[in-house]
Design an enzyme around this catalytic site. Sequence first.
Site, PDB file in Angstrom:
ATOM      1  N   HIS A  94     -33.181 -48.310  -9.121  1.00 44.63           N
ATOM      2  CA  HIS A  94     -34.147 -49.196  -9.792  1.00 44.63           C
ATOM      3  C   HIS A  94     -35.450 -49.321  -8.999  1.00 44.63           C
ATOM      4  O   HIS A  94     -35.471 -49.139  -7.783  1.00 44.63           O
ATOM      5  CB  HIS A  94     -33.525 -50.592  -9.968  1.00 44.63           C
ATOM      6  N   TYR A 142     -46.016 -49.464  -3.363  1.00 42.78           N
ATOM      7  CA  TYR A 142     -44.872 -48.644  -3.795  1.00 42.78           C
ATOM      8  C   TYR A 142     -44.503 -47.644  -2.699  1.00 42.78           C
ATOM      9  O   TYR A 142     -43.335 -47.499  -2.338  1.00 42.78           O
ATOM     10  CB  TYR A 142     -45.265 -47.928  -5.094  1.00 42.78           C
ATOM     11  N   ALA A 172     -45.100 -47.830   0.464  1.00 42.85           N
ATOM     12  CA  ALA A 172     -44.518 -48.532   1.621  1.00 42.85           C
ATOM     13  C   ALA A 172     -43.037 -48.792   1.388  1.00 42.85           C
ATOM     14  O   ALA A 172     -42.207 -48.610   2.284  1.00 42.85           O
ATOM     15  CB  ALA A 172     -45.250 -49.846   1.848  1.00 42.85           C
TER      16      ALA A 172
HETATM   17  P1  NAP Z   1     -38.006 -46.666 -15.110  1.00 42.57           P
HETATM   18  O1  NAP Z   1     -37.836 -45.815 -16.304  1.00 42.57           O
HETATM   19  O2  NAP Z   1     -39.121 -47.651 -15.092  1.00 42.57           O
HETATM   20  O3  NAP Z   1     -36.639 -47.412 -14.826  1.00 42.57           O
HETATM   21  C1  NAP Z   1     -36.581 -48.437 -13.899  1.00 42.57           C
HETATM   22  C2  NAP Z   1     -35.260 -49.136 -14.060  1.00 42.57           C
HETATM   23  O4  NAP Z   1     -35.212 -50.238 -13.143  1.00 42.57           O
HETATM   24  C3  NAP Z   1     -35.060 -49.703 -15.465  1.00 42.57           C
HETATM   25  O5  NAP Z   1     -33.724 -49.602 -15.841  1.00 42.57           O
HETATM   26  C4  NAP Z   1     -35.458 -51.156 -15.284  1.00 42.57           C
HETATM   27  O6  NAP Z   1     -34.771 -51.910 -16.279  1.00 42.57           O
HETATM   28  C5  NAP Z   1     -34.924 -51.441 -13.885  1.00 42.57           C
HETATM   29  N1  NAP Z   1     -35.619 -52.565 -13.265  1.00 42.57           N
HETATM   30  C6  NAP Z   1     -36.922 -52.859 -13.301  1.00 42.57           C
HETATM   31  N2  NAP Z   1     -37.169 -53.997 -12.639  1.00 42.57           N
HETATM   32  C7  NAP Z   1     -35.975 -54.436 -12.194  1.00 42.57           C
HETATM   33  C8  NAP Z   1     -35.581 -55.590 -11.451  1.00 42.57           C
HETATM   34  N3  NAP Z   1     -36.451 -56.489 -11.028  1.00 42.57           N
HETATM   35  N4  NAP Z   1     -34.264 -55.726 -11.184  1.00 42.57           N
HETATM   36  C9  NAP Z   1     -33.357 -54.823 -11.599  1.00 42.57           C
HETATM   37  N5  NAP Z   1     -33.668 -53.708 -12.282  1.00 42.57           N
HETATM   38  C10 NAP Z   1     -34.978 -53.533 -12.591  1.00 42.57           C
HETATM   39  O7  NAP Z   1     -38.203 -45.794 -13.767  1.00 42.57           O
HETATM   40  P2  NAP Z   1     -37.968 -44.231 -13.535  1.00 42.57           P
HETATM   41  O8  NAP Z   1     -39.252 -43.542 -13.755  1.00 42.57           O
HETATM   42  O9  NAP Z   1     -36.739 -43.778 -14.248  1.00 42.57           O
HETATM   43  O10 NAP Z   1     -37.700 -44.235 -11.970  1.00 42.57           O
HETATM   44  C11 NAP Z   1     -36.388 -44.249 -11.432  1.00 42.57           C
HETATM   45  C12 NAP Z   1     -36.464 -43.965  -9.932  1.00 42.57           C
HETATM   46  O11 NAP Z   1     -37.103 -42.702  -9.723  1.00 42.57           O
HETATM   47  C13 NAP Z   1     -37.267 -44.997  -9.138  1.00 42.57           C
HETATM   48  O12 NAP Z   1     -36.631 -45.252  -7.923  1.00 42.57           O
HETATM   49  C14 NAP Z   1     -38.601 -44.312  -8.917  1.00 42.57           C
HETATM   50  O13 NAP Z   1     -39.262 -44.770  -7.760  1.00 42.57           O
HETATM   51  C15 NAP Z   1     -38.136 -42.867  -8.771  1.00 42.57           C
HETATM   52  N6  NAP Z   1     -39.232 -41.949  -9.033  1.00 42.57           N
HETATM   53  C16 NAP Z   1     -39.683 -41.775 -10.303  1.00 42.57           C
HETATM   54  C17 NAP Z   1     -40.756 -40.908 -10.522  1.00 42.57           C
HETATM   55  C18 NAP Z   1     -41.300 -40.660 -11.910  1.00 42.57           C
HETATM   56  O14 NAP Z   1     -42.312 -39.957 -12.021  1.00 42.57           O
HETATM   57  N7  NAP Z   1     -40.666 -41.162 -12.955  1.00 42.57           N
HETATM   58  C19 NAP Z   1     -41.360 -40.242  -9.453  1.00 42.57           C
HETATM   59  C20 NAP Z   1     -40.867 -40.450  -8.176  1.00 42.57           C
HETATM   60  C21 NAP Z   1     -39.789 -41.308  -7.960  1.00 42.57           C
HETATM   61  P3  NAP Z   1     -35.190 -53.383 -16.734  1.00 42.57           P
HETATM   62  O15 NAP Z   1     -36.657 -53.357 -17.010  1.00 42.57           O
HETATM   63  O16 NAP Z   1     -34.334 -53.577 -17.947  1.00 42.57           O
HETATM   64  O17 NAP Z   1     -34.804 -54.270 -15.618  1.00 42.57           O
END
Ligand code: NAP
Length: 293
Positions: free
Chosen positions: A120, A184, A186
């Site tokens: 998350h 982010y 950091a």
């Molecule tokens: P995402 O689609 O925004 O998903 C984030 C998830 O975290 C959602 O299920 C969200 O659900 C949950 N979340 C948000 N705030 C929260 C809180 N306060 N407490 C508990 N859960 C929470 O993100 P993603 O793009 O799939 O990214 C997933 C991972 O990949 C992250 O660690 C991100 O840093 C990493 N990453 C992504 C990318 C990219 O380009 N997508 C690049 C590099 C790294 P709710 O809103 O329902 O809580």
Amino acid sequence: MGLLLKIFIPLLGAALAFYFYSASENFSEEMLRGKRVIVTGASSGIGEQMAYHLARMETHLLLTARTEAKLQKVVKRCLELGAASAQYISGSMDDPSFPEVVVKEAENSWGGLDMLILNHIGYYIGFQYFNGNIEEIRKLMETNFLSYVAMTTSALPMLKESEGSIVVVSSLAGKAGSPFVAPYSASKFALEGFYNSLRHEFIIDKINISITLCILGYINTESAMQAVSHVIQGTPAPKEECALEIIKSGALRQREMYYPPWVLRGTLLLRDIAPEFLDSIIRSSYRVENLKR
Ligand code: NAP
């Protein structure tokens, strides 16, 4: 000679790394059948896709995020796809007591845990110049970093017992500095430091828990594209494949995984041999004119 060594040693390192990573590429879905897995941030994006892959592999799933309605749908789909069992617990990881609640739920349901996937992120503040808002950073560190540590701490007794795995989803922004994502970045650098240190201690103490750090580039999740597509040039990689690669790396107990692999390996190689050159490439890849001050 100096320059030669500067280039030759990292190249040799990259070749060896490639050899070791690809040598262990013998993943089979059987490795995960019946395993008990927690996935955080599973209501959307990469976490949701991981849940679907794990369901097809017939694992027991405990999913978590804040939005109950979305989690309900994901759980339903996981059961249709063949999960051995699937349940959710909703709550926010910026509540310091929530990580322990999630782990307790796994303990009560299964009496153990095989894999903890920490994925998350609180929220994309969006691409912007650092605005000096310390409170925002505190909150982000609670969600993106401290809750990971808290979940790991609570899950350790069960993971020791099962000789299980911890999978930490991080980012290129946790390996190389990029502009407009200081808070982010950091939080992701903090994960890198913490889990690399913990891995040493596990090895010294002969604790057989693997720690896999997943270093991701630009992935086509809805939230990432919404936050950055107007600023970053380039095509994002697919979230479905990314999710599968994360699961494989965890099952294979790899130290690190990179996705998309070659882009990230190349970037990190450049960081080590020509950091200022890499910085200038990074800066020139942004459409700075589209950013609000
Ligand atoms: P995402 O689609 O925004 O998903 C984030 C998830 O975290 C959602 O299920 C969200 O659900 C949950 N979340 C948000 N705030 C929260 C809180 N306060 N407490 C508990 N859960 C929470 O993100 P993603 O793009 O799939 O990214 C997933 C991972 O990949 C992250 O660690 C991100 O840093 C990493 N990453 C992504 C990318 C990219 O380009 N997508 C690049 C590099 C790294 P709710 O809103 O329902 O809580």
